[in-house]
Design an enzyme around this catalytic site. Structure first.
Site, PDB file in Angstrom:
ATOM      1  N   SER A 181      -1.275  -3.691  10.176  1.00  0.00           N
ATOM      2  CA  SER A 181      -1.058  -4.521   9.202  1.00  0.00           C
ATOM      3  C   SER A 181       0.214  -5.263   9.405  1.00  0.00           C
ATOM      4  CB  SER A 181      -0.708  -3.633   8.142  1.00  0.00           C
ATOM      5  OG  SER A 181      -1.914  -3.030   7.543  1.00  0.00           O
ATOM      6  N   ALA A 182       0.520  -6.409   9.421  1.00  0.00           N
ATOM      7  CA  ALA A 182       1.327  -7.580   9.194  1.00  0.00           C
ATOM      8  C   ALA A 182       1.704  -7.601  10.792  1.00  0.00           C
ATOM      9  CB  ALA A 182       2.562  -7.054   8.645  1.00  0.00           C
ATOM     10  N   CYS A 183       0.644  -7.411  12.001  1.00  0.00           N
ATOM     11  CA  CYS A 183       1.027  -7.718  13.174  1.00  0.00           C
ATOM     12  C   CYS A 183       0.119  -8.879  14.025  1.00  0.00           C
ATOM     13  CB  CYS A 183       0.682  -6.327  14.148  1.00  0.00           C
ATOM     14  SG  CYS A 183       1.885  -4.989  13.415  1.00  0.00           S
ATOM     15  N   GLY A 184      -0.219  -9.719  13.007  1.00  0.00           N
ATOM     16  CA  GLY A 184      -0.805 -10.857  13.552  1.00  0.00           C
ATOM     17  C   GLY A 184      -2.155 -11.185  13.467  1.00  0.00           C
TER      18      GLY A 184
ATOM     19  N   ASP B 251      -9.549  -9.968   8.912  1.00  0.00           N
ATOM     20  CA  ASP B 251      -8.763  -8.322   8.543  1.00  0.00           C
ATOM     21  C   ASP B 251      -9.861  -7.334   8.905  1.00  0.00           C
ATOM     22  OD1 ASP B 251      -6.584  -7.134   7.714  1.00  0.00           O
ATOM     23  OD2 ASP B 251      -7.696  -6.496   5.831  1.00  0.00           O
TER      24      ASP B 251
ATOM     25  N   ASN C  13      -2.960 -14.600  11.753  1.00  0.00           N
ATOM     26  CA  ASN C  13      -2.480 -15.811  12.813  1.00  0.00           C
ATOM     27  C   ASN C  13      -3.333 -15.930  13.963  1.00  0.00           C
ATOM     28  OD1 ASN C  13       0.414 -16.997  12.031  1.00  0.00           O
ATOM     29  ND2 ASN C  13       0.330 -15.182  11.408  1.00  0.00           N
TER      30      ASN C  13
ATOM     31  N   TYR D 186      -1.593  -3.558  -6.844  1.00  0.00           N
ATOM     32  CA  TYR D 186      -1.152  -4.243  -5.381  1.00  0.00           C
ATOM     33  C   TYR D 186      -2.557  -4.181  -4.551  1.00  0.00           C
ATOM     34  CZ  TYR D 186      -0.099  -5.106  -0.845  1.00  0.00           C
ATOM     35  OH  TYR D 186      -0.314  -5.676   0.453  1.00  0.00           O
ATOM     36  N   GLY D 187      -2.866  -5.453  -3.982  1.00  0.00           N
ATOM     37  CA  GLY D 187      -3.799  -5.572  -3.016  1.00  0.00           C
ATOM     38  C   GLY D 187      -4.820  -4.445  -2.669  1.00  0.00           C
TER      39      GLY D 187
ATOM     40  N   HIS E 144     -10.561  -2.510  11.526  1.00  0.00           N
ATOM     41  CA  HIS E 144      -9.477  -3.310  11.018  1.00  0.00           C
ATOM     42  C   HIS E 144      -9.480  -4.635  11.774  1.00  0.00           C
ATOM     43  CE1 HIS E 144      -4.956  -3.302   9.326  1.00  0.00           C
ATOM     44  NE2 HIS E 144      -5.882  -4.406   8.741  1.00  0.00           N
TER      45      HIS E 144
ATOM     46  N   ASN F 240       6.622  -8.545   1.892  1.00  0.00           N
ATOM     47  CA  ASN F 240       5.070  -8.416   1.918  1.00  0.00           C
ATOM     48  C   ASN F 240       4.451  -9.064   0.836  1.00  0.00           C
ATOM     49  OD1 ASN F 240       2.610  -7.010   2.772  1.00  0.00           O
ATOM     50  ND2 ASN F 240       2.578  -5.695   1.126  1.00  0.00           N
TER      51      ASN F 240
ATOM     52  N   ARG G 282       0.840  -1.289  -0.082  1.00  0.00           N
ATOM     53  CA  ARG G 282      -0.182   0.009   0.128  1.00  0.00           C
ATOM     54  C   ARG G 282       0.847   1.131  -0.139  1.00  0.00           C
ATOM     55  NH1 ARG G 282      -1.856   0.761   4.379  1.00  0.00           N
ATOM     56  NH2 ARG G 282      -1.206  -1.220   5.339  1.00  0.00           N
TER      57      ARG G 282
ATOM     58  N   LYS H  40      -9.798  -2.507   1.645  1.00  0.00           N
ATOM     59  CA  LYS H  40      -9.530  -1.406   2.529  1.00  0.00           C
ATOM     60  C   LYS H  40     -10.189   0.011   2.003  1.00  0.00           C
ATOM     61  CE  LYS H  40      -7.311  -3.819   5.163  1.00  0.00           C
ATOM     62  NZ  LYS H  40      -5.948  -4.176   4.985  1.00  0.00           N
TER      63      LYS H  40
ATOM     64  N   ARG I 143       2.019 -11.866  -0.684  1.00  0.00           N
ATOM     65  CA  ARG I 143       0.806 -12.277  -0.108  1.00  0.00           C
ATOM     66  C   ARG I 143       0.256 -13.416  -0.848  1.00  0.00           C
ATOM     67  NH1 ARG I 143      -1.397  -8.815   4.109  1.00  0.00           N
ATOM     68  NH2 ARG I 143       0.043  -7.274   4.336  1.00  0.00           N
TER      69      ARG I 143
HETATM   70  P1  GTP Z   1      -2.219  -7.634   7.238  1.00  0.00           P
HETATM   71  O1  GTP Z   1      -2.895  -8.677   6.476  1.00  0.00           O
HETATM   72  O2  GTP Z   1      -1.238  -6.899   6.748  1.00  0.00           O
HETATM   73  O3  GTP Z   1      -3.436  -6.651   7.959  1.00  0.00           O
HETATM   74  O4  GTP Z   1      -1.431  -8.497   8.564  1.00  0.00           O
HETATM   75  P2  GTP Z   1      -1.882  -9.449   9.862  1.00  0.00           P
HETATM   76  O5  GTP Z   1      -2.162  -8.468  11.001  1.00  0.00           O
HETATM   77  O6  GTP Z   1      -3.143 -10.393   9.369  1.00  0.00           O
HETATM   78  O7  GTP Z   1      -0.824 -10.195  10.130  1.00  0.00           O
HETATM   79  P3  GTP Z   1      -0.252 -11.795  10.257  1.00  0.00           P
HETATM   80  O8  GTP Z   1      -1.258 -12.784  11.024  1.00  0.00           O
HETATM   81  O9  GTP Z   1      -0.259 -11.956   8.680  1.00  0.00           O
HETATM   82  O10 GTP Z   1       1.192 -11.612  10.585  1.00  0.00           O
HETATM   83  C1  GTP Z   1       2.086 -10.843  10.091  1.00  0.00           C
HETATM   84  C2  GTP Z   1       3.571 -11.548  10.839  1.00  0.00           C
HETATM   85  O11 GTP Z   1       3.798 -11.321  12.178  1.00  0.00           O
HETATM   86  C3  GTP Z   1       3.732 -12.880  10.232  1.00  0.00           C
HETATM   87  O12 GTP Z   1       5.342 -12.660   9.569  1.00  0.00           O
HETATM   88  C4  GTP Z   1       3.690 -13.675  11.202  1.00  0.00           C
HETATM   89  O13 GTP Z   1       4.446 -14.753  11.518  1.00  0.00           O
HETATM   90  C5  GTP Z   1       4.098 -12.565  12.548  1.00  0.00           C
HETATM   91  N1  GTP Z   1       3.183 -13.010  13.715  1.00  0.00           N
HETATM   92  C6  GTP Z   1       2.013 -13.299  13.763  1.00  0.00           C
HETATM   93  N2  GTP Z   1       1.545 -13.704  14.877  1.00  0.00           N
HETATM   94  C7  GTP Z   1       2.683 -13.780  15.900  1.00  0.00           C
HETATM   95  C8  GTP Z   1       3.005 -13.847  17.162  1.00  0.00           C
HETATM   96  O14 GTP Z   1       2.067 -14.146  17.959  1.00  0.00           O
HETATM   97  N3  GTP Z   1       4.305 -13.828  17.506  1.00  0.00           N
HETATM   98  C9  GTP Z   1       5.200 -13.499  16.604  1.00  0.00           C
HETATM   99  N4  GTP Z   1       6.626 -13.398  17.312  1.00  0.00           N
HETATM  100  N5  GTP Z   1       5.038 -13.253  15.405  1.00  0.00           N
HETATM  101  C10 GTP Z   1       3.689 -13.349  14.988  1.00  0.00           C
HETATM  102  C1  SPV Z   2      -3.252  -4.682   4.952  1.00  0.00           C
HETATM  103  O1  SPV Z   2      -2.077  -3.905   4.834  1.00  0.00           O
HETATM  104  O2  SPV Z   2      -3.468  -4.374   6.304  1.00  0.00           O
HETATM  105  C2  SPV Z   2      -3.544  -5.691   4.458  1.00  0.00           C
HETATM  106  C3  SPV Z   2      -3.298  -5.891   3.111  1.00  0.00           C
HETATM  107  O3  SPV Z   2      -4.426  -6.355   4.918  1.00  0.00           O
HETATM  108  S1  SPV Z   2      -3.859  -4.915   1.922  1.00  0.00           S
HETATM  109  O4  SPV Z   2      -5.112  -5.362   1.609  1.00  0.00           O
HETATM  110  O5  SPV Z   2      -2.866  -4.439   0.933  1.00  0.00           O
HETATM  111  O6  SPV Z   2      -4.315  -3.607   2.882  1.00  0.00           O
HETATM  112 MN    MN Z   3      -4.873  -5.628   7.021  1.00  0.00          MN
END
Ligand code: GTP
Ligand code: SPV
Ligand code: MN
Length: 583
Positions: free
Chosen positions: A249-252, A276, A255, A198-199, A227, A362, A70, A207, A364
């Site tokens: 974003s990308a904070c878990g 999400d 997972n 891109y996404g 979010h 990043n 983004r 989003k 996906r």
């Molecule tokens: P967006 O799709 O961008 O919104 O991201 P998201 O919030 O869904 O994050 P996602 O679950 O894809 O995790 C992002 C990164 O954080 C990955 O590399 C995971 O491996 C890492 N991660 C997720 N959960 C944990 C956790 O509990 N501990 C640690 N250390 N890393 C984690």
């Molecule tokens: C984020 O960045 O929070 C995502 C990926 O979930 S995107 O769809 O590009 O926003």
């Molecule tokens: Mn997201």
């Protein structure tokens, strides 16, 4: 034309006369149609087929190398009044923005096909769902929208009945970053995006619609577009709890939404509603219900493996599109954190060299939610699920403890509004810098954060039946790296959260909120000492006072529009922290 709806037909005609495509195609959303798009992209090289024995029906897409995340600096909220967009957004006068975009869109689809994608965010038969139509010249966008949303004929039918939809116009243009803009016109319920495939920049249902435009609509209509993941936790007594959690974003989020119970939690079941985005609505009893407006996942690939996120790993073994991953020598997708396979080609298509990333950080996957082994049928429930707890979190290597509970709703709004997190590869720019990301909505709130905080606060006046609010941090570090094992083990923290909601466990009142008493987080079977747990819960007064100062500075940027209650909540914490330090 395949609709009699005048509003839609007229708008498509308008876009056609501006962009001058060679042909027009209305998407019906069938699987055959998806396959035909895949075939087309295999021919043009937009996709390549992955190993069909080990990854059946999976494809690799390599985006333009300048177009991998983004672009927040090129994303605008073009409200009539600048102040309505707030210091949290880039703003452009709507007329000026339209003129700029008209120039960029002019004739941009010459030689291309224009695709019309009617889609519905949320279950087709839910009154909480909202429809949109995305016009695009990218077959990759069509294929992704097929996996991510409920699109095609049923959505078109609903649009015809309602005579109302969010308008999204997208063109990849010439992918020139200098001519890339993602613009939102909230009063017109219109999105115009050019120059990126891109996404988050291009799949306009996600989003752009489900957060930026929807958050604006939610303000006017008394609901919330967030979010947030939504996860169902069933305990051994077969009681079910629904937790909504907002992490940047990308904070878990993905997972946590797909978590597998760790050893010792055999009687527990976890199912995914969403990973999400959540739309939250209050019913007449003041209970908050949530739907996931999406139907698929656009997830971070690196780190996905059988140990940390087995459900996601299984979900992407078939029927998935991979964007910007590398390849093994037997044509399987490869990424950092994959536990087997030998990486050979990097995400740019070059021979992998020592020291380079194989997959883009990043990179996906796009996959239907139904591929998730723990997919919950309730993701299709028109009424959504009743929310027990709201959880905020960020990526903080210091400061924030593993978990704490807000003292009440208004304090919880402060906790959410104060979220700080280290930046990640999900957006272009520096990585690892702490920035304020209230409710994980910094890049996604379609209006002034001051009004957004007031809106959140207003719920406590409307209901005494609201979810409890918590804050978590999986990312605290010491010299050896992450202290908390995370992933499946996070259920131990959710276990405590649920017990708090059931009033089954006491807690320690601290200046920042309620913390677990010693030993109330179940660590049995975990190789983690009491000292380490103390480290995870340590509250450093100096650091916290500094943090509260920086939060106050941030709030002050919003001037008179800021609700005074938030400053009151802030002052309570600061006063209490000062007393605490003098103990
Ligand atoms: P967006 O799709 O961008 O919104 O991201 P998201 O919030 O869904 O994050 P996602 O679950 O894809 O995790 C992002 C990164 O954080 C990955 O590399 C995971 O491996 C890492 N991660 C997720 N959960 C944990 C956790 O509990 N501990 C640690 N250390 N890393 C984690
Ligand atoms: C984020 O960045 O929070 C995502 C990926 O979930 S995107 O769809 O590009 O926003
Ligand atoms: Mn997201």
């Amino acid at each position: 034309m395949t609709t009699n709806n005048e509003l839609l037909n007229n708008w498509v005609k308008e876009v056609v006369s501006l962009t001058k495509p060679d042909s027009i195609y209305w998407c019906n959303g069938s699987n055959d149609e998806y396959q035909s798009f895949v075939e087309k992209m295999l021919e043009t090289g937009d996709l390549s087929k992955l190993n069909s024995e080990t990854f059946p029906n999976c494809y690799l897409h390599r985006s333009d190398q300048s177009d991998v995340a983004r672009v927040e600096h090129l994303t605008f909220i073009c409200s009539k009044e600048k102040d309505d967009s707030g210091p949290n957004n880039n703003w452009m006068d709507p007329q000026e923005a339209h003129e700029k975009l008209d120039n960029l869109f002019e004739r941009c689809m010459e030689g291309r096909t224009l695709y019309v994608i009617p889609y519905c965010m949320g279950p087709i038969d839910s009154k909480l769902s909202r429809c949109g139509v995305e016009i695009t010249d990218s077959p990759y966008v069509v294929a992704n929208m097929y996996l991510m949303t409920r699109m095609g004929t049923p959505a078109l039918k609903r649009i015809e009945d309602e005579n109302k939809f969010v308008k999204g116009i997208h063109s990849i243009g010439d992918l020139d970053p200098e001519k890339r803009f993602i613009m939102h016109f909230p009063e017109e319920e219109t999105i115009r995006s050019i120059g990126s495939g891109y996404g988050g920049n291009a799949l306009l249902g996600k989003k752009c619609h489900a957060l930026r435009i929807a958050s604006w609509q939610a303000l006017k209509e008394n609901w919330l577009a967030e979010h947030m993941l939504i996860v169902e936790i069933e305990n051994p007594s077969n009681e079910k709890f629904y937790i909504a959690a907002a992490f940047p974003s990308a904070c878990g989020k993905t997972n946590l939404a797909m978590l597998i119970p760790p050893e010792g939690y055999e009687g527990w079941k976890v199912k995914t509603i969403g990973d999400d985005i959540a739309w939250l609505n209050m019913d007449e009893n003041g209970q908050i219900w949530a739907i996931n407006p999406e139907a698929g996942y656009f997830g971070v690939v690196p780190g996905t493996n059988e140990e940390d996120n087995e459900n996601a790993y299984k979900a992407i073994q078939r029927d998935a599109i991979f964007t910007n991953v590398g390849l093994t020598d037997n044509n399987e997708p490869w990424w950092e954190g994959r536990l087997d396979g030998t990486p050979s080609i990097d995400w740019k298509g070059n021979q992998l060299e020592e020291g380079n990333h194989c997959a883009h950080p990043n990179s996906r996957f796009t996959v239907s939610a139904k591929n998730n082994p723990q997919y919950s049928e309730l993701a299709d429930s028109p009424s959504g699920v009743p929310i027990t707890a709201i959880v905020f979190g960020g990526r903080r290597s210091e400061l924030a403890p593993l978990v704490y509970e807000a003292k009440d709703w208004n304090h919880g709004v402060l906790v959410g509004a104060s979220v700080g997190s280290e930046t990640t590869a999900a957006a272009a720019g520096d990585i690892g810098i702490v920035r304020r990301d209230p409710m994980a909505m910094k890049p996604f709130c379609g209006y002034n954060f001051a009004d957004y905080f007031s809106h959140w606060l207003s719920f406590s006046e409307q209901s005494d039946n609201l979810p409890k609010i918590f804050h978590v941090n999986w990312f605290r570090k010491n010299e050896e790296g992450f202290i908390w094992p995370g992933f499946g083990e996070n259920l131990r923290v959710l276990d405590w959260i649920i017990k708090r909601c059931q009033k089954n466990v006491d807690a320690k009142e601290m200046p920042i909120g309620f913390l677990p008493n010693n030993n109330d987080i179940n660590t049995s079977g975990l190789n983690i000492s009491e000292e380490t747990m103390d480290e995870l819960f340590a509250i450093n007064q100096d650091q916290w006072l500094k943090e509260m100062d920086s939060i106050e500075d941030f709030f002050k940027e919003y001037g008179d529009r800021m609700p005074s209650q938030l400053f009151d909540e802030h002052k309570k914490v600061v006063d209490s922290l000062k007393e605490y330090s003098s103990d």
